[in-house]
Design an enzyme around this catalytic site. Structure first.
Site, PDB file in Angstrom:
ATOM      1  N   TYR A 253       3.774   6.633  10.074  1.00  9.25           N
ATOM      2  CA  TYR A 253       2.964   5.481   9.704  1.00  9.25           C
ATOM      3  C   TYR A 253       3.813   4.394   9.033  1.00  9.25           C
ATOM      4  O   TYR A 253       3.658   3.207   9.329  1.00  9.25           O
ATOM      5  CB  TYR A 253       1.825   5.913   8.775  1.00  9.25           C
TER       6      TYR A 253
ATOM      7  N   TYR B  99      -9.382   5.280   7.769  1.00  7.59           N
ATOM      8  CA  TYR B  99      -9.571   5.644   9.173  1.00  7.59           C
ATOM      9  C   TYR B  99     -10.628   6.743   9.213  1.00  7.59           C
ATOM     10  O   TYR B  99     -10.428   7.819   8.630  1.00  7.59           O
ATOM     11  CB  TYR B  99      -8.270   6.167   9.778  1.00  7.59           C
TER      12      TYR B  99
ATOM     13  N   PRO C  50      -4.121   0.264  18.867  1.00 12.57           N
ATOM     14  CA  PRO C  50      -3.912  -0.203  17.489  1.00 12.57           C
ATOM     15  C   PRO C  50      -4.087   0.875  16.431  1.00 12.57           C
ATOM     16  O   PRO C  50      -3.840   0.612  15.252  1.00 12.57           O
ATOM     17  CB  PRO C  50      -4.976  -1.303  17.339  1.00 12.57           C
TER      18      PRO C  50
ATOM     19  N   HIS D 209       0.836  -1.197   0.000  1.00 13.32           N
ATOM     20  CA  HIS D 209       0.000   0.000   0.000  1.00 13.32           C
ATOM     21  C   HIS D 209       0.874   1.250   0.000  1.00 13.32           C
ATOM     22  O   HIS D 209       1.750   1.413   0.832  1.00 13.32           O
ATOM     23  CB  HIS D 209      -0.921   0.000   1.227  1.00 13.32           C
TER      24      HIS D 209
END
Length: 408
Positions: free
Chosen positions: A385, A201, A293, A72
């Site tokens: 990230y 998200y 998480p 990704h």
């Protein structure tokens, strides 16, 4: 029995450390309390940082990941119906993440260990740590109804938050930092196609939601729920309806629903213990730290711990560099706290906190809007990230300043 490194726990961190050591010719034995099928039944993370992907390749267990994993280049933030793309690859100079489930990582590591005949003792009960501060620590355990002793040079505690490794360290030798969040994640696994080609998200007045995936045909979805909720009170229909309500309309309209094959609620907490070592006992992964998480950091932090410990042990056995042993905690904790910060930030920005006043809610929304509206802000999100770099265990020494003779 004697080995160089005794590893407690056959989860992904213990197996990965064992695989790296095995390939380097350093003997190791893994003791695991549960059965192999139980270990493989744990449904966990699925987003691998590029650093972990490279570490799995270094360990020689990358073939299936490279064939089946999904690379990704970015992910999406859905902010009250508005969709913002975070271009990971473009913002970090080409770095990406890999979607490949923790269960599959564990399966690959198990297969690699079995292929070379390395020793993993499953259903090893009542593991006890002895003399971790001495030069010759040892473990006792029960296996097949018999008591056994395992002598070793070092012990790696890869047995999770509730494991025996951390509990073997005197309480007054540790400092604990913890924050428990007033909500959890209700998650389901379903054999349905992903609603979006990248993770989404979503923040919404009803609460947070996440659209994730394990493959092109298996999805993992989450919704924020109260900490006191029970998974059995949520039918599949109720879950899908709640998820749709929190997503932008164009995503809700194309969401494919189906029967769940797993459903559970994960509480959210931040936890760090310092130091991460006690003599020759080293805490790895969840034994030393837990993250919410939201930032996809749990498994990845365990991998960076493994990388650090492996690099140190390699230098101990090949170069006699025992001076590096004391650097384990320092190196790991620098990265741990940065990941804790990012996970806390993502959690704080995207969730609805019960009892939060209007001012706090508006500040959180404004901060998030500021970060996603600025290229520098998006770059900060992206570099965290995809994962911060692993720190070298033995950096090159700083050259001494040459003082001119006339200044001496």
């Amino acid at each position: 029995m004697h080995t160089q490194v005794a590893i407690i726990g056959a989860g992904p961190s213990g197996l990965l450390l064992g695989q790296l050591l095995q390939r380097a010719g350093i003997s190791n034995v893994i003791l695991e309390r549960q059965t192999p099928s139980y270990v493989l039944s744990r449904i966990r993370a699925g987003v691998l940082e590029q650093g972990m992907v490279e570490l799995l390749r270094k360990a020689g267990v990358h073939q299936r990941m490279d064939a089946e994993g999904l690379v990704h280049d970015g992910f999406e933030l859905a902010l009250g119906g508005r969709r913002v793309h975070i271009d990971l690859k473009g913002l970090t100079g080409g770095r990406t993440v890999m979607i490949y489930g923790q269960t599959e990582v564990t399966r690959d590591l198990m297969a690699a260990r079995e292929a070379v005949g390395a020793t993993t003792l499953y259903e090893a009960r009542n593991v006890q740590v002895h003399d971790p501060k001495g030069e010759h620590p040892w473990l006792t355990y029960e296996h097949d109804g018999q008591a056994h002793r395992l002598d070793c040079d070092f012990i790696a505690g890869c047995d999770g938050f509730h494991g025996v490794a951390r509990q073997s360290i005197p309480a007054d030798a540790l400092e604990i930092f913890e924050r428990v969040y007033p909500f959890g994640w209700l998650g389901i696994l379903a054999d349905t196609p992903p609603v979006n080609e990248e993770l989404v998200y979503a923040t919404h007045e009803r609460g947070f939601a996440l659209c994730s995936m394990r493959s092109a045909t298996r999805t993992r979805y989450y919704v924020q729920v109260d900490a006191n909720e029970k998974a059995e009170d949520w039918s599949d229909e109720r879950f899908w309806n709640e998820l749709k309500a929190r997503l932008p309309q164009e995503l809700a309209d194309k969401l494919v629903t189906g029967p769940s094959i797993e459903k559970s609620i994960a509480p959210l907490r931040s936890f760090v213990v310092e130091p991460m070592q006690y003599g020759r006992l080293f805490l790895v992964g969840d034994a030393a730290h837990i993250v919410p998480p939201t930032g996809a950091k749990g498994l990845n932090l365990a991998a960076s711990d493994v990388s650090t410990l492996f690099d140190i042990l390699l230098k101990v056995y090949r170069e006699g560099r025992t001076d590096l042993l004391a650097r384990y905690s320092q190196i790991c904790l620098r990265r741990v706290w940065k990941a804790e910060r990012f996970s806390w930030w993502m959690t704080s920005m995207l969730h609805r906190f019960p009892g939060a006043d209007a001012f706090s809610q508006r500040i959180a929304a404004t901060e998030l809007d500021y970060f996603v509206g600025s290229e520098a802000g998006r770059q900060t999100i992206a570099e965290n990230y995809v994962g911060l770099p692993y720190e070298a265990v033995d950096p090159l020494p700083t050259p001494e300043l040459q003082v001119p003779a006339h200044c001496a």
